[in-house]
Motif scaffolding. Sequence first.
Motif, PDB file in Angstrom:
ATOM      1  N   THR A   1       0.847  -1.184   0.000  1.00  0.00           N
ATOM      2  CA  THR A   1       0.000   0.000   0.000  1.00  0.00           C
ATOM      3  C   THR A   1       0.886   1.239   0.000  1.00  0.00           C
ATOM      4  O   THR A   1       1.625   1.470   0.949  1.00  0.00           O
ATOM      5  CB  THR A   1      -0.916   0.035   1.234  1.00  0.00           C
TER       6      THR A   1
ATOM      7  N   GLU B   1       2.362   4.897   0.442  1.00  0.00           N
ATOM      8  CA  GLU B   1       2.119   5.969   1.397  1.00  0.00           C
ATOM      9  C   GLU B   1       1.808   7.252   0.648  1.00  0.00           C
ATOM     10  O   GLU B   1       2.546   7.645  -0.258  1.00  0.00           O
ATOM     11  CB  GLU B   1       3.346   6.161   2.288  1.00  0.00           C
ATOM     12  N   LYS B   2       0.734   7.902   1.027  1.00  0.00           N
ATOM     13  CA  LYS B   2       0.334   9.123   0.329  1.00  0.00           C
ATOM     14  C   LYS B   2       1.331  10.237   0.627  1.00  0.00           C
ATOM     15  O   LYS B   2       1.598  10.554   1.785  1.00  0.00           O
ATOM     16  CB  LYS B   2      -1.062   9.555   0.750  1.00  0.00           C
TER      17      LYS B   2
ATOM     18  N   GLU C   1      -7.536  11.030  -8.811  1.00  0.00           N
ATOM     19  CA  GLU C   1      -6.995  10.306  -7.661  1.00  0.00           C
ATOM     20  C   GLU C   1      -6.313  11.266  -6.684  1.00  0.00           C
ATOM     21  O   GLU C   1      -6.444  11.117  -5.461  1.00  0.00           O
ATOM     22  CB  GLU C   1      -5.996   9.251  -8.130  1.00  0.00           C
ATOM     23  N   LEU C   2      -5.599  12.246  -7.198  1.00  0.00           N
ATOM     24  CA  LEU C   2      -4.897  13.204  -6.340  1.00  0.00           C
ATOM     25  C   LEU C   2      -5.790  14.358  -5.908  1.00  0.00           C
ATOM     26  O   LEU C   2      -5.376  15.191  -5.090  1.00  0.00           O
ATOM     27  CB  LEU C   2      -3.673  13.756  -7.072  1.00  0.00           C
TER      28      LEU C   2
ATOM     29  N   ALA D   1       4.239  11.922  -6.192  1.00  0.00           N
ATOM     30  CA  ALA D   1       2.781  12.007  -6.297  1.00  0.00           C
ATOM     31  C   ALA D   1       2.271  11.164  -7.463  1.00  0.00           C
ATOM     32  O   ALA D   1       1.246  10.470  -7.348  1.00  0.00           O
ATOM     33  CB  ALA D   1       2.353  13.463  -6.459  1.00  0.00           C
TER      34      ALA D   1
ATOM     35  N   TYR E   1       2.495   7.463  -6.564  1.00  0.00           N
ATOM     36  CA  TYR E   1       1.406   7.134  -5.637  1.00  0.00           C
ATOM     37  C   TYR E   1       0.090   6.976  -6.399  1.00  0.00           C
ATOM     38  O   TYR E   1      -0.638   5.990  -6.211  1.00  0.00           O
ATOM     39  CB  TYR E   1       1.278   8.223  -4.575  1.00  0.00           C
ATOM     40  N   ALA E   2      -0.214   7.934  -7.272  1.00  0.00           N
ATOM     41  CA  ALA E   2      -1.476   7.883  -8.005  1.00  0.00           C
ATOM     42  C   ALA E   2      -1.546   6.661  -8.914  1.00  0.00           C
ATOM     43  O   ALA E   2      -2.582   5.985  -8.993  1.00  0.00           O
ATOM     44  CB  ALA E   2      -1.650   9.162  -8.814  1.00  0.00           C
TER      45      ALA E   2
ATOM     46  N   ARG F   1      -2.212   3.578  -6.820  1.00  0.00           N
ATOM     47  CA  ARG F   1      -3.593   3.579  -6.320  1.00  0.00           C
ATOM     48  C   ARG F   1      -4.577   3.235  -7.446  1.00  0.00           C
ATOM     49  O   ARG F   1      -5.536   2.489  -7.225  1.00  0.00           O
ATOM     50  CB  ARG F   1      -3.922   4.936  -5.719  1.00  0.00           C
TER      51      ARG F   1
END
Length: 300
Positions: free
Chosen positions: A59, A61-62, A105-106, A273, A276-277, A280
């Motif tokens: 998972t 991390e944002k 998503e962001l 970023a 992450y996106a 996700r």
Amino acid sequence: MRRMKKPRRFASLRAALAALFLTSGLAGAAADNAPTPGAPQAQSPAVATTPSFWDPNRTPEKPDLSGLRQIRFLTEDDYPPFNFLLSDGQVAGFNIDLARAICVELDIACTIQRRRWDLLIPALNDNSGDAIIASLAINDETRGQVDFSGPYMLTPGRFAMQTDTTLKSASPAALADRPVAVVAGSRHEAFLKAFYPRSTLVTFETPALARNALKNGRVQALFGDAISLSYWLNGAEAAGCCAFRDGPFTDPKYFGEGVGIAVKKGNAPLRHALDYALARLAQRGVFGELYLKYFPVGPF
């Protein structure tokens, strides 16, 4: 700054992909590891398999997005199905939908600007945009000019055969002494010479000539770029003659490291970023939906 040319592994596909895309019926739509050459894994040609470039058990991390107010994406418009123009002049394609999904998503505003291919990196570096999403190849040359997100697509090699072939696989043993079509001087020819030395290579100047040789039965197999082959197999030109057999083959020595989203050198916050996106979107199935939308006969 020296302008970038289209990466060699994509340049020969541009015109062919444009023609294939327009005849495939997709232009009007609402728009892992590789097996060893000696033991390719069979795959149903009727099912598109969604590739995964992210660890499903991790998972992400944002990251801190407080300093990120918008993303100005840069792209081009002549590499379908990744980027192409609609009849109303709007740019569309897999890359465009992916960019918009990243912004959702962001939860951040984004714009998408078109540029000529050779002006994309200069536009990024003169701050006319924040990120390039245009199927830019990750290699030593491009890494010297920009930073990349993790790869979100590969360009594997695959075999195609006639649907009524009696061959059971595309293994080196099965294709020994068999005529195999391939584009002369391509990375696909180099791969066959290395791992299929007993096959009889029949070389052609263009992918279209190699595809015609397979369709007309002059050869028993064709090895080439899986992305362009997927559109040919799904389109009217192939007329259901052929299907993928085994693969895909993704050895980076022959088929590259994939494509990523490029950001200006040192822009780690935006790169994190984007990573992450992308992770996700893969976890939530959004990436898979986009992939199947544009690749109904998948290259994987």
